[in-house]
Motif scaffolding. Structure first.
Motif, PDB file in Angstrom:
ATOM      1  N   ALA A  34       0.843  -1.212   0.000  1.00 21.64           N
ATOM      2  CA  ALA A  34       0.000   0.000   0.000  1.00 21.64           C
ATOM      3  C   ALA A  34       0.871   1.253   0.000  1.00 21.64           C
ATOM      4  N   ILE A  35       1.974   1.220   0.738  1.00 23.48           N
ATOM      5  CA  ILE A  35       2.871   2.386   0.780  1.00 23.48           C
ATOM      6  C   ILE A  35       3.544   2.572  -0.585  1.00 23.48           C
ATOM      7  N   LEU A  36       4.033   1.476  -1.161  1.00 20.29           N
ATOM      8  CA  LEU A  36       4.799   1.585  -2.411  1.00 20.29           C
ATOM      9  C   LEU A  36       3.919   1.938  -3.616  1.00 20.29           C
ATOM     10  N   ARG A  37       2.605   1.697  -3.508  1.00 17.41           N
ATOM     11  CA  ARG A  37       1.704   1.991  -4.640  1.00 17.41           C
ATOM     12  C   ARG A  37       1.390   3.470  -4.775  1.00 17.41           C
ATOM     13  N   THR A  38       1.736   4.258  -3.741  1.00 17.09           N
ATOM     14  CA  THR A  38       1.345   5.675  -3.759  1.00 17.09           C
ATOM     15  C   THR A  38       2.580   6.577  -3.725  1.00 17.09           C
ATOM     16  N   ALA A  92       8.067   9.208 -11.611  1.00 16.83           N
ATOM     17  CA  ALA A  92       8.687   9.295 -10.280  1.00 16.83           C
ATOM     18  C   ALA A  92       8.856   7.897  -9.684  1.00 16.83           C
ATOM     19  N   ALA A  93       7.823   7.069  -9.808  1.00 19.12           N
ATOM     20  CA  ALA A  93       7.906   5.708  -9.252  1.00 19.12           C
ATOM     21  C   ALA A  93       8.956   4.888 -10.002  1.00 19.12           C
ATOM     22  N   TRP A  94       8.997   5.029 -11.332  1.00 14.61           N
ATOM     23  CA  TRP A  94      10.022   4.302 -12.095  1.00 14.61           C
ATOM     24  C   TRP A  94      11.419   4.695 -11.626  1.00 14.61           C
ATOM     25  N   MET A  95      11.585   5.972 -11.243  1.00 12.79           N
ATOM     26  CA  MET A  95      12.897   6.394 -10.725  1.00 12.79           C
ATOM     27  C   MET A  95      13.223   5.671  -9.417  1.00 12.79           C
ATOM     28  N   THR A  96      12.196   5.482  -8.562  1.00 12.26           N
ATOM     29  CA  THR A  96      12.439   4.756  -7.300  1.00 12.26           C
ATOM     30  C   THR A  96      12.959   3.358  -7.596  1.00 12.26           C
ATOM     31  N   TRP A  97      12.253   2.644  -8.494  1.00 17.83           N
ATOM     32  CA  TRP A  97      12.657   1.251  -8.785  1.00 17.83           C
ATOM     33  C   TRP A  97      14.017   1.232  -9.495  1.00 17.83           C
ATOM     34  N   LYS A  98      14.214   2.190 -10.387  1.00 17.07           N
ATOM     35  CA  LYS A  98      15.475   2.229 -11.168  1.00 17.07           C
ATOM     36  C   LYS A  98      16.677   2.445 -10.246  1.00 17.07           C
ATOM     37  N   CYS A  99      16.568   3.418  -9.343  1.00 11.32           N
ATOM     38  CA  CYS A  99      17.690   3.683  -8.426  1.00 11.32           C
ATOM     39  C   CYS A  99      17.963   2.452  -7.568  1.00 11.32           C
ATOM     40  N   ALA A 100      16.883   1.730  -7.211  1.00 13.63           N
ATOM     41  CA  ALA A 100      17.067   0.534  -6.396  1.00 13.63           C
ATOM     42  C   ALA A 100      17.669  -0.603  -7.223  1.00 13.63           C
ATOM     43  N   VAL A 101      17.279  -0.732  -8.503  1.00 12.42           N
ATOM     44  CA  VAL A 101      17.833  -1.801  -9.349  1.00 12.42           C
ATOM     45  C   VAL A 101      19.352  -1.640  -9.463  1.00 12.42           C
ATOM     46  N   VAL A 102      19.817  -0.415  -9.681  1.00 12.35           N
ATOM     47  CA  VAL A 102      21.275  -0.217  -9.806  1.00 12.35           C
ATOM     48  C   VAL A 102      21.910   0.091  -8.444  1.00 12.35           C
ATOM     49  N   ASN A 103      21.074   0.063  -7.406  1.00 11.23           N
ATOM     50  CA  ASN A 103      21.529   0.198  -6.012  1.00 11.23           C
ATOM     51  C   ASN A 103      22.280   1.497  -5.748  1.00 11.23           C
ATOM     52  N   TYR A 402      11.579  -5.341 -11.528  1.00  5.86           N
ATOM     53  CA  TYR A 402      10.707  -4.779 -10.483  1.00  5.86           C
ATOM     54  C   TYR A 402      10.954  -5.498  -9.159  1.00  5.86           C
ATOM     55  N   MET A 403      11.048  -6.833  -9.220  1.00  2.00           N
ATOM     56  CA  MET A 403      11.252  -7.594  -7.970  1.00  2.00           C
ATOM     57  C   MET A 403      12.537  -7.152  -7.279  1.00  2.00           C
ATOM     58  N   LEU A 404      13.595  -6.997  -8.074  1.00  2.00           N
ATOM     59  CA  LEU A 404      14.890  -6.586  -7.510  1.00  2.00           C
ATOM     60  C   LEU A 404      14.771  -5.203  -6.857  1.00  2.00           C
ATOM     61  N   GLY A 405      14.195  -4.254  -7.588  1.00  2.69           N
ATOM     62  CA  GLY A 405      14.097  -2.880  -7.083  1.00  2.69           C
ATOM     63  C   GLY A 405      13.101  -2.761  -5.938  1.00  2.69           C
ATOM     64  N   VAL A 406      11.917  -3.330  -6.132  1.00  7.76           N
ATOM     65  CA  VAL A 406      10.850  -3.206  -5.132  1.00  7.76           C
ATOM     66  C   VAL A 406      11.289  -3.836  -3.810  1.00  7.76           C
ATOM     67  N   ASN A 407      11.973  -4.976  -3.888  1.00  2.00           N
ATOM     68  CA  ASN A 407      12.408  -5.657  -2.662  1.00  2.00           C
ATOM     69  C   ASN A 407      13.356  -4.779  -1.850  1.00  2.00           C
ATOM     70  N   ARG A 408      14.241  -4.062  -2.555  1.00  2.95           N
ATOM     71  CA  ARG A 408      15.185  -3.192  -1.832  1.00  2.95           C
ATOM     72  C   ARG A 408      14.448  -2.030  -1.161  1.00  2.95           C
ATOM     73  N   VAL A 409      13.429  -1.501  -1.835  1.00  2.00           N
ATOM     74  CA  VAL A 409      12.673  -0.388  -1.241  1.00  2.00           C
ATOM     75  C   VAL A 409      11.796  -0.911  -0.096  1.00  2.00           C
ATOM     76  N   ALA A 410      11.242  -2.104  -0.278  1.00  2.00           N
ATOM     77  CA  ALA A 410      10.424  -2.703   0.793  1.00  2.00           C
ATOM     78  C   ALA A 410      11.279  -2.889   2.047  1.00  2.00           C
ATOM     79  N   GLU A 411      12.534  -3.288   1.847  1.00  2.00           N
ATOM     80  CA  GLU A 411      13.408  -3.541   2.994  1.00  2.00           C
ATOM     81  C   GLU A 411      13.633  -2.267   3.822  1.00  2.00           C
ATOM     82  N   THR A 412      13.946  -1.143   3.136  1.00  2.00           N
ATOM     83  CA  THR A 412      14.182   0.093   3.905  1.00  2.00           C
ATOM     84  C   THR A 412      12.868   0.624   4.492  1.00  2.00           C
TER      85      THR A 412
END
Ligand code: NAD
Length: 420
Positions: A34-38, A92-103, A402-412
């Motif tokens: 719910a947090i990551l969808r908004t 904006a959301a794609w940037m979140t996942w992208k930054c997380a994919v390349v860490n 998405y799984m790679l990026g989303v998982n890193r954001v979910a963790e923080t």
């Protein structure tokens, strides 16, 4: 306000559809989903600007921060007549996942101004930019939100951006924005970074699929920063570029285009048509050419459920953000096309933006070689991580990224907890 035309073409809903699939495969908790969808924060501003003829035009501008869970919001500013809020949210959301994919330690943000930068004079463009910066000033800062160029904006716009912010803060603060000219704290290698990243992941895909670059042809949609440089970079591998386009249409030569001549023509005429040594092709037909590699590097929603079935390329490297809709994904998967998703394929740009921010904060600047080597390592490793994830979970490259990026954001998100 501009609105997308259909739900298939609503990029924010397309982002959420992919997020839901990735979250389900990861087994994420509903609260985190719910947090990551908004989006965390959004601002819409009305910007009165005095035009050259003395009239006042009120422009609409946006800045959206999707997530600052992993670091300051990071993401470009788009100047285009059809910018709309859901597009900016998705970007904006794609940037979140992208930054997380390349860490890289950034969250995701994006901005936009509804305007046609090609119809504004240089003075009008400067006044729009300064007014926009002052309107979103409270969100900005090297530790808060760090914009960059996107469609319709360039190094000059970033220079005005940095100047306006620095004047208000009474300090020299180049790290508030990336993609600046080198003399103002820009990084060597930033201009080429996104196109070079497109080349690097395509090279890795060719290796992965056992294909030889020298036997391959490519078509590129878009001839701006990403499209033109991707074409030039792919050509360095020996790939034959047979078509390229801009918003007015494309040029096609099955024997291969002389890219240096194309670049010179574009610099002189600001558009591709009229180029001798190639025939005309529409943007739609370019996508359906019988090529090995297709690089959509212009805008969103160009490959949809309507034309995905006609795509003949074996590899699609998404230089643009969101060029394929979620419905198109399914068709491309069924056809066995190897898609290198945007949040991986065009991440070379944000990777070198991160390097620029690091250099600005230290006031210590790296050589082009250092920038390129560090960027190559990140892109090659990130490609390998995405392909490995796709194999292990039997999902498409897009859902794997998405799984790679989303998982890193979910963790923080979990680690930081919910502040109540
Ligand atoms: P740009 O403004 O430099 O170039 C855009 C190109 O696309 C131009 O050739 C333009 O004529 C063409 N174009 C615009 N609308 C079109 C349409 N409807 N059909 C066909 N062609 C069209 O922009 P850019 O920086 O190259 O960005 C292109 C894409 O890459 C965008 O999706 C952007 O978000 C993405 N991107 C850019 C960067 C970067 O570093 N600049 C990084 C990551 C992703």
């Amino acid at each position: 306000m501009n609105q997308p035309v259909s739900s298939e073409e609503n990029p924010f809903q397309a982002m959420q559809a992919r997020l839901d699939l990735a979250a389900a495969r990861l087994g994420l908790e509903p609260n985190v989903i719910a947090i990551l969808r908004t989006c965390e924060r959004e601002i819409t501003i009305s910007m009165p600007v005095v035009m050259d003829d003395g009239s006042v035009n009120v422009f609409e501008g946006y800045r959206v921060q999707h997530s600052t869970s992993r670091g300051p919001a990071k993401g470009g500013i788009r100047y285009a007549p059809n910018v709309n809020r859901d597009e900016v949210r998705a970007l904006a959301a794609w940037m979140t996942w992208k930054c997380a994919v390349v860490n890289v330690p950034f969250g995701g943000g994006k901005g936009g101004v509804i305007c046609d930068p090609f119809k504004l004079s240089k003075g009008e463009l400067e006044r729009v930019t300064r007014r926009y910066v002052s309107g979103i000033m409270d969100l900005l800062g090297p530790d808060r939100d760090v914009p960059a160029p996107d469609m319709g904006t360039d190094g000059q716009v970033m220079a005005w951006f940095m100047d306006t912010y620095s004047m208000h803060q009474r300090s020299y603060l180049p790290a508030v924005v990336t993609g600046k000219p080198i003399s103002l704290g820009g990084s060597l290698g930033r201009i080429e970074a996104t196109g070079r990243g497109v080349m690097l992941v395509t090279r890795e895909a060719l290796k992965h699929l056992g294909m030889k670059a020298k036997d391959c042809t490519a078509a590129v949609q878009g001839a701006g920063n990403v499209g033109m440089i991707s074409a030039l970079q792919l050509a360095t591998l020996g790939v034959k570029i047979v078509a390229i386009s801009d918003m007015h249409g494309g040029i096609h030569n099955p024997k291969g285009l002389d890219l240096e001549a194309v670049k010179a023509h574009l610099q002189k005429h600001k558009r591709l048509d009229g180029f001798e040594g190639a025939s005309k092709i529409s943007n739609g037909d370019l996508l359906e050419l019988p090529v090995d590699i297709l690089v959509p590097a212009a805008t969103e929603n160009v490959i949809t459920s309507r034309n995905a079935g006609n795509i003949k390329a074996k590899i699609i490297t998404e230089g643009a953000n969101g060029p394929c809709t979620a419905n198109a994904d399914k068709i491309l998967d069924q056809k066995g096309i190897f898609v290198i998703p945007d949040i991986l394929a065009n991440a070379g740009g944000v990777t070198v933006s991160y390097f620029e921010w690091v250099q600005d904060r230290q006031m210590f600047f790296w050589t082009q070689e250092e920038v390129e080597q560090r960027m190559e390592r990140i892109m090659v490793d990130s490609f390998a991580s995405v392909v490995d994830m796709a194999r292990r979970f039997q999902v498409s490259n897009r859902i794997a990224a998405y799984m790679l990026g989303v998982n890193r954001v979910a963790e923080t998100t979990r680690q930081r907890g919910i502040y109540a």
